[in-house]
Design an enzyme around this catalytic site. Sequence first.
Site, mmCIF file in Angstrom:
data_model
loop_
_atom_site.group_PDB
_atom_site.id
_atom_site.type_symbol
_atom_site.label_atom_id
_atom_site.label_comp_id
_atom_site.label_asym_id
_atom_site.label_seq_id
_atom_site.Cartn_x
_atom_site.Cartn_y
_atom_site.Cartn_z
ATOM 1 N N PHE A 118 0.895 -1.059 -0.231
ATOM 2 C CA PHE A 118 0.089 0.028 -0.016
ATOM 3 C C PHE A 118 1.273 1.421 0.046
ATOM 4 O O PHE A 118 1.571 1.198 1.119
ATOM 5 C CB PHE A 118 -1.318 0.006 1.281
ATOM 6 C CG PHE A 118 -1.733 1.430 1.702
ATOM 7 C CD1 PHE A 118 -2.870 1.154 1.216
ATOM 8 C CD2 PHE A 118 -1.238 2.950 1.371
ATOM 9 C CE1 PHE A 118 -3.334 2.612 0.799
ATOM 10 C CE2 PHE A 118 -1.974 3.492 2.201
ATOM 11 C CZ PHE A 118 -2.433 3.799 1.776
ATOM 12 N N GLU A 119 0.769 2.019 -0.790
ATOM 13 C CA GLU A 119 1.407 3.765 -1.045
ATOM 14 C C GLU A 119 -0.416 4.389 -1.328
ATOM 15 O O GLU A 119 -0.117 3.734 -2.611
ATOM 16 C CB GLU A 119 2.650 3.770 -2.528
ATOM 17 C CG GLU A 119 3.601 2.451 -0.773
ATOM 18 C CD GLU A 119 5.000 2.525 -2.437
ATOM 19 O OE1 GLU A 119 4.760 2.672 -3.605
ATOM 20 O OE2 GLU A 119 5.977 2.531 -1.524
#
Length: 404
Positions: free
Chosen positions: A291-292
Amino acid sequence: MPATANIRTIRFILLAFFSIAVCYKIFTSSAAPYTPAELNNVSGGDKAAPPALPKTELGNVNSQTTPNDQQKLRPAVAPGKRANATFITLARNSDTWELAKSIRHIEDRFNHKYNYDWVFLNDQPFDDQFKKVITRLVSGTTKFGLIPKEHWSFPEWIDQDKAAAVREDMRQRKIIYGDSVSYRHMCRFESGFFFEHELLQQYEYYWRVEPDIKLFCDVDYDPFLYMQENKKKYGFTLSLYEYKDTIPTLWQTVRKFMAEFPQHIAEGNNMQFISNDEGHTYNLCHFWSNFEIGSLSFLRSQAYRDYFKYLDKAGGFFYERWGDAPVHSIAAALFLKKEEVHFFDNIAYWHVPFTHCPTREEDREKYKCMCNPKDNFDWKGYSCTARFFESMGWPKPAGYEYQM
Ligand SMILES: Nc1nc2c(ncn2[C@@H]2O[C@H](COP(=O)(O)OP(=O)(O)O)[C@@H](O)[C@H]2O)c(=O)[nH]1
Ligand SMILES: *[C@@H]1O[C@H](CO)[C@@H](O)[C@H](O)[C@H]1NC(C)=O
Ligand SMILES: *[C@@H]1O[C@H](CO)[C@@H](O)[C@H](O)[C@H]1NC(C)=O
Ligand SMILES: [Mg+2]
Protein backbone atom coordinates in the site's frame (compact mmCIF):
# COMPACT_ATOMS: atom_id res chain seq x y z
CA MET A 1 -76.33 -40.61 -9.43
CA PRO A 2 -76.17 -37.13 -7.94
CA ALA A 3 -73.35 -38.36 -5.67
CA THR A 4 -71.13 -39.38 -8.64
CA ALA A 5 -71.92 -36.08 -10.36
CA ASN A 6 -70.82 -34.24 -7.22
CA ILE A 7 -67.52 -36.12 -7.05
CA ARG A 8 -66.88 -35.32 -10.73
CA THR A 9 -67.62 -31.66 -10.12
CA ILE A 10 -65.24 -31.55 -7.14
CA ARG A 11 -62.53 -33.37 -9.17
CA PHE A 12 -62.99 -30.84 -11.97
CA ILE A 13 -62.76 -27.88 -9.60
CA LEU A 14 -59.59 -29.27 -7.96
CA LEU A 15 -57.95 -29.90 -11.34
CA ALA A 16 -58.85 -26.42 -12.57
CA PHE A 17 -57.52 -24.85 -9.39
CA PHE A 18 -54.25 -26.84 -9.64
CA SER A 19 -53.75 -25.83 -13.30
CA ILE A 20 -54.33 -22.17 -12.52
CA ALA A 21 -51.83 -22.39 -9.66
CA VAL A 22 -49.16 -23.95 -11.92
CA CYS A 23 -49.70 -21.35 -14.66
CA TYR A 24 -49.58 -18.56 -12.07
CA LYS A 25 -46.29 -19.94 -10.68
CA ILE A 26 -44.67 -20.13 -14.12
CA PHE A 27 -45.62 -16.59 -15.08
CA THR A 28 -44.80 -14.92 -11.79
CA SER A 29 -41.40 -16.58 -11.42
CA SER A 30 -40.43 -15.68 -15.00
CA ALA A 31 -40.95 -12.02 -14.06
CA ALA A 32 -38.75 -12.32 -10.97
CA PRO A 33 -35.67 -10.05 -10.95
CA TYR A 34 -33.20 -12.96 -10.99
CA THR A 35 -34.46 -14.49 -14.23
CA PRO A 36 -31.50 -16.16 -15.94
CA ALA A 37 -30.31 -14.23 -18.98
CA GLU A 38 -30.76 -17.26 -21.27
CA LEU A 39 -34.54 -17.08 -20.89
CA ASN A 40 -34.44 -13.84 -22.79
CA ASN A 41 -32.75 -15.49 -25.73
CA VAL A 42 -35.51 -15.46 -28.34
CA SER A 43 -33.15 -16.57 -31.09
CA GLY A 44 -32.90 -19.89 -29.23
CA GLY A 45 -30.20 -22.55 -29.35
CA ASP A 46 -30.14 -26.20 -30.28
CA LYS A 47 -30.32 -27.27 -26.63
CA ALA A 48 -33.76 -27.95 -25.14
CA ALA A 49 -34.73 -24.30 -25.04
CA PRO A 50 -37.16 -23.08 -22.41
CA PRO A 51 -40.40 -21.72 -23.90
CA ALA A 52 -40.06 -18.22 -25.29
CA LEU A 53 -41.76 -15.83 -22.94
CA PRO A 54 -43.17 -12.41 -23.73
CA LYS A 55 -40.41 -9.82 -23.40
CA THR A 56 -42.59 -7.55 -21.34
CA GLU A 57 -42.70 -10.15 -18.60
CA LEU A 58 -38.95 -10.09 -18.22
CA GLY A 59 -38.00 -6.46 -17.84
CA ASN A 60 -34.56 -5.28 -18.86
CA VAL A 61 -32.24 -8.10 -17.85
CA ASN A 62 -29.08 -6.12 -18.54
CA SER A 63 -29.94 -3.41 -16.09
CA GLN A 64 -30.25 -6.04 -13.37
CA THR A 65 -26.82 -7.54 -13.84
CA THR A 66 -23.68 -6.37 -12.14
CA PRO A 67 -21.30 -4.93 -13.09
CA ASN A 68 -23.15 -2.42 -15.18
CA ASP A 69 -22.19 -2.02 -18.80
CA GLN A 70 -19.94 0.88 -19.74
CA GLN A 71 -22.77 3.28 -20.58
CA LYS A 72 -24.46 2.67 -17.27
CA LEU A 73 -21.66 3.25 -14.77
CA ARG A 74 -22.74 4.83 -11.53
CA PRO A 75 -22.18 8.57 -11.78
CA ALA A 76 -19.34 10.28 -9.92
CA VAL A 77 -21.33 11.41 -6.96
CA ALA A 78 -18.50 13.19 -5.19
CA PRO A 79 -18.64 16.79 -6.41
CA GLY A 80 -15.64 19.06 -6.74
CA LYS A 81 -12.19 18.87 -8.20
CA ARG A 82 -9.91 15.90 -8.63
CA ALA A 83 -6.18 15.54 -8.11
CA ASN A 84 -3.86 14.65 -10.98
CA ALA A 85 -3.68 11.03 -9.86
CA THR A 86 -4.04 7.35 -10.73
CA PHE A 87 -4.12 3.93 -9.19
CA ILE A 88 -1.16 1.77 -10.20
CA THR A 89 -0.97 -2.00 -10.18
CA LEU A 90 1.82 -4.28 -11.26
CA ALA A 91 0.35 -7.67 -12.10
CA ARG A 92 0.61 -10.88 -14.07
CA ASN A 93 -2.20 -12.37 -16.14
CA SER A 94 -2.45 -15.08 -13.50
CA ASP A 95 -3.33 -12.37 -10.93
CA THR A 96 -6.64 -11.53 -12.68
CA TRP A 97 -9.05 -12.92 -10.10
CA GLU A 98 -7.15 -11.94 -6.97
CA LEU A 99 -6.80 -8.48 -8.44
CA ALA A 100 -10.51 -8.33 -9.26
CA LYS A 101 -11.21 -8.69 -5.53
CA SER A 102 -8.85 -5.81 -4.69
CA ILE A 103 -10.49 -3.59 -7.29
CA ARG A 104 -13.97 -4.24 -5.91
CA HIS A 105 -12.74 -3.25 -2.45
CA ILE A 106 -11.24 -0.01 -3.73
CA GLU A 107 -14.18 0.81 -5.97
CA ASP A 108 -16.87 -0.01 -3.42
CA ARG A 109 -15.21 1.89 -0.59
CA PHE A 110 -13.84 4.82 -2.56
CA ASN A 111 -13.41 5.06 -6.28
CA HIS A 112 -16.99 4.61 -7.49
CA LYS A 113 -17.50 8.15 -6.22
CA TYR A 114 -14.24 9.54 -7.62
CA ASN A 115 -13.58 7.58 -10.84
CA TYR A 116 -9.81 7.91 -10.82
CA ASP A 117 -7.85 6.22 -13.61
CA TRP A 118 -6.05 2.95 -13.09
CA VAL A 119 -2.76 1.99 -14.76
CA PHE A 120 -1.78 -1.68 -15.01
CA LEU A 121 1.77 -2.73 -15.81
CA ASN A 122 3.20 -6.12 -16.65
CA ASP A 123 6.49 -7.55 -17.92
CA GLN A 124 4.37 -9.71 -20.33
CA PRO A 125 1.52 -8.44 -22.50
CA PHE A 126 -1.82 -8.50 -20.68
CA ASP A 127 -4.21 -11.04 -22.20
CA ASP A 128 -7.76 -10.30 -23.36
CA GLN A 129 -9.40 -11.86 -20.35
CA PHE A 130 -7.36 -9.73 -17.94
CA LYS A 131 -8.24 -6.56 -19.80
CA LYS A 132 -11.91 -7.47 -20.12
CA VAL A 133 -12.46 -8.51 -16.49
CA ILE A 134 -10.49 -5.60 -15.07
CA THR A 135 -11.93 -2.89 -17.32
CA ARG A 136 -15.49 -3.62 -16.31
CA LEU A 137 -14.64 -3.29 -12.62
CA VAL A 138 -12.87 0.08 -12.74
CA SER A 139 -15.02 3.22 -12.79
CA GLY A 140 -12.20 5.38 -14.18
CA THR A 141 -10.20 4.89 -17.36
CA THR A 142 -7.99 1.81 -17.45
CA LYS A 143 -4.59 1.78 -19.14
CA PHE A 144 -2.55 -1.35 -19.78
CA GLY A 145 1.19 -1.04 -20.25
CA LEU A 146 4.12 -3.27 -21.06
CA ILE A 147 7.31 -2.81 -19.05
CA PRO A 148 10.36 -2.10 -21.22
CA LYS A 149 13.02 -4.83 -21.14
CA GLU A 150 15.65 -2.53 -19.55
CA HIS A 151 13.40 -2.15 -16.52
CA TRP A 152 12.93 -5.88 -15.99
CA SER A 153 16.29 -7.57 -16.57
CA PHE A 154 19.77 -7.91 -15.16
CA PRO A 155 21.91 -4.80 -15.70
CA GLU A 156 25.19 -5.56 -17.50
CA TRP A 157 27.33 -4.99 -14.39
CA ILE A 158 25.73 -7.91 -12.53
CA ASP A 159 27.83 -11.08 -12.37
CA GLN A 160 25.32 -13.82 -13.25
CA ASP A 161 27.27 -16.63 -11.55
CA LYS A 162 27.53 -14.68 -8.34
CA ALA A 163 23.80 -13.85 -8.43
CA ALA A 164 22.89 -17.51 -9.07
CA ALA A 165 25.08 -18.66 -6.17
CA VAL A 166 23.29 -16.20 -3.87
CA ARG A 167 19.89 -17.55 -4.94
CA GLU A 168 20.98 -21.12 -4.26
CA ASP A 169 22.32 -20.14 -0.85
CA MET A 170 19.12 -18.28 0.04
CA ARG A 171 17.05 -21.23 -1.16
CA GLN A 172 18.88 -23.52 1.24
CA ARG A 173 18.46 -21.02 4.07
CA LYS A 174 14.73 -20.84 3.21
CA ILE A 175 14.71 -17.06 2.91
CA ILE A 176 11.34 -15.95 1.57
CA TYR A 177 11.51 -15.42 -2.24
CA GLY A 178 15.28 -15.92 -1.77
CA ASP A 179 15.69 -18.09 -4.86
CA SER A 180 13.36 -16.10 -7.12
CA VAL A 181 14.65 -14.15 -10.12
CA SER A 182 11.26 -12.62 -10.98
CA TYR A 183 10.72 -11.35 -7.43
CA ARG A 184 14.05 -9.53 -7.68
CA HIS A 185 13.06 -7.94 -10.99
CA MET A 186 9.78 -6.93 -9.35
CA CYS A 187 11.52 -5.31 -6.36
CA ARG A 188 13.98 -3.47 -8.59
CA PHE A 189 11.18 -2.29 -10.88
CA GLU A 190 9.06 -1.03 -7.96
CA SER A 191 12.12 0.62 -6.45
CA GLY A 192 13.39 2.47 -9.46
CA PHE A 193 11.30 2.26 -12.60
CA PHE A 194 7.52 2.16 -12.24
CA PHE A 195 7.28 5.96 -12.08
CA GLU A 196 9.36 6.21 -15.28
CA HIS A 197 6.78 4.30 -17.31
CA GLU A 198 5.25 6.41 -20.07
CA LEU A 199 1.70 5.73 -18.85
CA LEU A 200 2.54 7.41 -15.52
CA GLN A 201 4.10 10.54 -17.00
CA GLN A 202 0.79 12.37 -17.06
CA TYR A 203 0.15 12.01 -13.31
CA GLU A 204 1.37 13.62 -10.07
CA TYR A 205 0.11 11.17 -7.44
CA TYR A 206 -0.26 7.39 -7.32
CA TRP A 207 -1.99 4.84 -5.12
CA ARG A 208 -0.42 1.41 -5.34
CA VAL A 209 -2.74 -1.59 -5.21
CA GLU A 210 -1.77 -5.27 -5.18
CA PRO A 211 -3.87 -8.36 -5.88
CA ASP A 212 -5.77 -9.78 -2.89
CA ILE A 213 -5.96 -6.77 -0.60
CA LYS A 214 -8.97 -5.54 1.38
CA LEU A 215 -10.30 -2.21 2.60
CA PHE A 216 -12.38 -2.34 5.79
CA CYS A 217 -13.72 1.21 6.01
CA ASP A 218 -15.25 3.79 3.72
CA VAL A 219 -12.81 6.26 2.28
CA ASP A 220 -15.27 9.13 2.07
CA TYR A 221 -12.77 11.84 1.22
CA ASP A 222 -10.14 12.10 -1.50
CA PRO A 223 -6.73 10.94 -0.21
CA PHE A 224 -5.03 12.28 -3.35
CA LEU A 225 -6.38 15.78 -2.73
CA TYR A 226 -5.45 15.37 0.91
CA MET A 227 -1.84 14.70 -0.15
CA GLN A 228 -1.84 17.69 -2.47
CA GLU A 229 -3.50 20.15 -0.10
CA ASN A 230 -1.38 19.14 2.88
CA LYS A 231 1.90 18.93 0.93
CA LYS A 232 2.35 15.23 1.71
CA LYS A 233 4.77 13.21 -0.41
CA TYR A 234 4.43 9.68 0.90
CA GLY A 235 1.57 7.89 2.70
CA PHE A 236 1.39 4.50 4.42
CA THR A 237 -0.94 2.36 6.55
CA LEU A 238 1.32 -0.42 7.89
CA SER A 239 4.94 -0.50 8.99
CA LEU A 240 7.14 -3.32 10.23
CA TYR A 241 10.66 -4.73 10.50
CA GLU A 242 12.42 -6.10 7.41
CA TYR A 243 14.05 -9.57 7.30
CA LYS A 244 17.68 -8.81 8.02
CA ASP A 245 18.97 -11.57 5.74
CA THR A 246 17.48 -9.89 2.66
CA ILE A 247 19.44 -6.64 3.11
CA PRO A 248 22.83 -7.36 4.79
CA THR A 249 24.66 -4.48 3.05
CA LEU A 250 21.80 -2.08 2.28
CA TRP A 251 22.51 0.29 5.13
CA GLN A 252 26.26 0.51 4.52
CA THR A 253 25.43 1.37 0.90
CA VAL A 254 23.00 4.08 2.06
CA ARG A 255 25.66 5.48 4.39
CA LYS A 256 28.13 5.74 1.53
CA PHE A 257 25.47 7.45 -0.54
CA MET A 258 24.77 9.96 2.25
CA ALA A 259 28.47 10.74 2.47
CA GLU A 260 28.71 11.33 -1.30
CA PHE A 261 25.41 13.20 -1.70
CA PRO A 262 24.91 15.16 1.53
CA GLN A 263 22.87 17.75 -0.40
CA HIS A 264 20.03 15.22 -0.80
CA ILE A 265 19.46 14.69 2.90
CA ALA A 266 16.52 16.85 4.00
CA GLU A 267 16.61 19.13 6.97
CA GLY A 268 14.00 17.95 9.45
CA ASN A 269 14.08 14.40 8.06
CA ASN A 270 12.96 11.34 9.98
CA MET A 271 16.21 9.45 10.58
CA GLN A 272 14.75 8.60 13.98
CA PHE A 273 12.19 6.30 12.38
CA ILE A 274 14.78 4.13 10.65
CA SER A 275 17.69 4.28 13.09
CA ASN A 276 17.96 3.96 16.86
CA ASP A 277 21.47 5.41 16.92
CA GLU A 278 21.32 8.51 14.74
CA GLY A 279 22.14 6.71 11.53
CA HIS A 280 24.92 4.43 12.63
CA THR A 281 22.76 1.32 12.06
CA TYR A 282 19.42 0.60 10.40
CA ASN A 283 16.69 -0.62 12.74
CA LEU A 284 14.92 -2.46 9.84
CA CYS A 285 11.76 -0.32 10.14
CA HIS A 286 9.95 0.35 6.88
CA PHE A 287 6.57 1.33 5.50
CA TRP A 288 4.86 -1.66 3.89
CA SER A 289 4.92 -0.75 0.23
CA ASN A 290 2.12 -2.98 -1.08
CA PHE A 291 0.00 0.00 0.00
CA GLU A 292 1.37 3.41 -0.90
CA ILE A 293 -0.16 6.74 -1.76
CA GLY A 294 2.67 8.90 -2.95
CA SER A 295 3.93 11.78 -4.98
CA LEU A 296 5.44 10.82 -8.32
CA SER A 297 7.48 14.06 -8.30
CA PHE A 298 9.19 12.83 -5.17
CA LEU A 299 10.24 9.61 -6.91
CA ARG A 300 11.26 11.57 -10.01
CA SER A 301 13.37 14.01 -7.95
CA GLN A 302 17.12 14.22 -8.44
CA ALA A 303 17.64 12.95 -4.89
CA TYR A 304 15.58 9.81 -5.45
CA ARG A 305 17.06 9.13 -8.90
CA ASP A 306 20.64 9.50 -7.65
CA TYR A 307 19.82 7.24 -4.73
CA PHE A 308 18.25 4.47 -6.82
CA LYS A 309 21.11 4.58 -9.33
CA TYR A 310 23.58 4.27 -6.49
CA LEU A 311 21.80 1.27 -4.96
CA ASP A 312 21.36 -0.39 -8.36
CA LYS A 313 25.10 -0.08 -9.10
CA ALA A 314 25.88 -1.69 -5.75
CA GLY A 315 24.03 -4.80 -6.99
CA GLY A 316 22.05 -5.62 -3.86
CA PHE A 317 18.82 -6.22 -5.78
CA PHE A 318 20.53 -9.34 -7.17
CA TYR A 319 23.43 -10.16 -4.81
CA GLU A 320 21.05 -9.90 -1.87
CA ARG A 321 17.28 -9.51 -2.11
CA TRP A 322 16.62 -5.86 -1.43
CA GLY A 323 12.91 -5.10 -1.25
CA ASP A 324 11.25 -1.99 -2.61
CA ALA A 325 9.69 -1.36 0.83
CA PRO A 326 12.95 -0.60 2.68
CA VAL A 327 14.27 1.20 -0.42
CA HIS A 328 11.26 3.54 -0.59
CA SER A 329 11.07 3.94 3.18
CA ILE A 330 14.69 4.91 3.67
CA ALA A 331 14.27 7.51 0.91
CA ALA A 332 11.07 8.87 2.47
CA ALA A 333 12.76 9.07 5.86
CA LEU A 334 15.89 10.82 4.58
CA PHE A 335 14.90 12.98 1.60
CA LEU A 336 11.61 14.31 2.99
CA LYS A 337 10.77 16.43 5.97
CA LYS A 338 9.11 14.22 8.53
CA GLU A 339 5.77 16.09 8.19
CA GLU A 340 5.72 15.13 4.50
CA VAL A 341 5.14 11.46 5.36
CA HIS A 342 1.51 10.70 6.17
CA PHE A 343 0.03 7.89 8.24
CA PHE A 344 -3.36 7.05 6.64
CA ASP A 345 -4.92 5.90 9.90
CA ASN A 346 -8.46 6.01 8.50
CA ILE A 347 -7.70 3.77 5.52
CA ALA A 348 -8.21 0.33 7.04
CA TYR A 349 -6.27 -2.19 5.01
CA TRP A 350 -5.32 -5.84 4.81
CA HIS A 351 -2.61 -7.60 2.84
CA VAL A 352 -1.74 -11.07 4.04
CA PRO A 353 -0.90 -11.43 6.92
CA PHE A 354 -1.35 -7.95 8.47
CA THR A 355 -4.33 -5.68 9.18
CA HIS A 356 -4.47 -2.00 9.80
CA CYS A 357 -7.73 -1.11 11.59
CA PRO A 358 -8.25 2.41 13.01
CA THR A 359 -7.42 2.45 16.70
CA ARG A 360 -10.19 4.87 17.70
CA GLU A 361 -13.79 3.74 18.04
CA GLU A 362 -15.00 7.13 16.66
CA ASP A 363 -13.12 6.50 13.40
CA ARG A 364 -14.43 2.96 13.05
CA GLU A 365 -17.94 4.30 13.49
CA LYS A 366 -17.54 7.32 11.21
CA TYR A 367 -16.04 5.31 8.35
CA LYS A 368 -18.34 2.27 8.71
CA CYS A 369 -15.48 -0.13 9.38
CA MET A 370 -15.85 -3.89 9.33
CA CYS A 371 -12.49 -4.78 10.88
CA ASN A 372 -12.03 -6.21 14.35
CA PRO A 373 -9.92 -3.66 16.28
CA LYS A 374 -8.13 -6.55 17.99
CA ASP A 375 -6.62 -7.42 14.62
CA ASN A 376 -4.98 -4.00 14.33
CA PHE A 377 -1.26 -4.61 13.85
CA ASP A 378 -0.14 -1.06 14.72
CA TRP A 379 0.66 -1.57 18.40
CA LYS A 380 1.88 -5.15 18.23
CA GLY A 381 5.52 -5.99 18.79
CA TYR A 382 6.53 -6.49 15.17
CA SER A 383 5.05 -3.18 13.97
CA CYS A 384 7.10 0.02 13.66
CA THR A 385 4.09 2.34 13.94
CA ALA A 386 4.66 3.04 17.65
CA ARG A 387 8.16 4.10 16.69
CA PHE A 388 6.75 6.34 13.94
CA PHE A 389 4.47 8.01 16.51
CA GLU A 390 7.46 8.58 18.82
CA SER A 391 9.50 10.04 15.98
CA MET A 392 6.67 12.49 15.29
CA GLY A 393 6.24 13.32 18.97
CA TRP A 394 2.63 12.08 18.92
CA PRO A 395 0.85 10.44 21.82
CA LYS A 396 -0.62 7.03 21.03
CA PRO A 397 -4.37 7.16 20.24
CA ALA A 398 -6.91 6.21 22.89
CA GLY A 399 -7.58 2.50 23.08
CA TYR A 400 -4.21 1.33 21.74
CA GLU A 401 -3.50 -0.72 24.86
CA TYR A 402 -6.39 -3.08 23.99
CA GLN A 403 -4.81 -3.85 20.62
CA MET A 404 -1.27 -4.79 21.66
N1 LIG B 1 4.02 -8.60 -14.04
C1 LIG B 1 4.51 -9.19 -12.94
N2 LIG B 1 4.09 -8.80 -11.74
C2 LIG B 1 4.60 -9.42 -10.63
C3 LIG B 1 5.55 -10.45 -10.74
N3 LIG B 1 5.86 -10.86 -9.48
C4 LIG B 1 5.12 -10.11 -8.64
N4 LIG B 1 4.34 -9.23 -9.33
C5 LIG B 1 3.44 -8.22 -8.78
O1 LIG B 1 4.19 -7.50 -7.84
C6 LIG B 1 3.44 -7.26 -6.66
C7 LIG B 1 4.10 -7.95 -5.47
O2 LIG B 1 4.08 -9.35 -5.66
P1 LIG B 1 3.49 -10.31 -4.57
O3 LIG B 1 3.51 -11.68 -5.16
O4 LIG B 1 2.18 -9.78 -4.07
O5 LIG B 1 4.59 -10.20 -3.44
P2 LIG B 1 4.44 -10.08 -1.84
O6 LIG B 1 3.28 -9.17 -1.58
O7 LIG B 1 5.76 -9.49 -1.41
O8 LIG B 1 4.24 -11.47 -1.35
C8 LIG B 1 2.04 -7.73 -6.97
O9 LIG B 1 1.31 -6.62 -7.47
C9 LIG B 1 2.25 -8.79 -8.04
O10 LIG B 1 1.12 -8.89 -8.87
C10 LIG B 1 5.99 -10.85 -12.05
O11 LIG B 1 6.83 -11.73 -12.22
N5 LIG B 1 5.44 -10.18 -13.11
C1 LIG C 1 -28.44 -16.91 -27.37
O1 LIG C 1 -28.38 -17.88 -28.37
C2 LIG C 1 -27.30 -17.74 -29.27
C3 LIG C 1 -27.47 -18.77 -30.37
O2 LIG C 1 -27.60 -20.07 -29.85
C4 LIG C 1 -26.00 -17.88 -28.49
O3 LIG C 1 -24.87 -17.68 -29.35
C5 LIG C 1 -25.96 -16.84 -27.39
O4 LIG C 1 -24.77 -17.02 -26.59
C6 LIG C 1 -27.18 -16.96 -26.49
N1 LIG C 1 -27.21 -15.89 -25.50
C7 LIG C 1 -27.48 -16.10 -24.23
C8 LIG C 1 -27.54 -14.90 -23.36
O5 LIG C 1 -27.68 -17.21 -23.79
C1 LIG D 1 -0.54 16.17 -14.35
O1 LIG D 1 0.80 16.04 -14.00
C2 LIG D 1 1.68 15.79 -15.09
C3 LIG D 1 3.06 15.51 -14.53
O2 LIG D 1 3.53 16.54 -13.73
C4 LIG D 1 1.63 16.97 -16.06
O3 LIG D 1 2.48 16.70 -17.15
C5 LIG D 1 0.19 17.13 -16.54
O4 LIG D 1 0.10 18.26 -17.38
C6 LIG D 1 -0.76 17.30 -15.37
N1 LIG D 1 -2.12 17.25 -15.83
C7 LIG D 1 -3.04 18.11 -15.46
C8 LIG D 1 -4.39 17.92 -16.02
O5 LIG D 1 -2.81 19.03 -14.68
MG1 LIG E 1 1.39 -8.96 -2.37
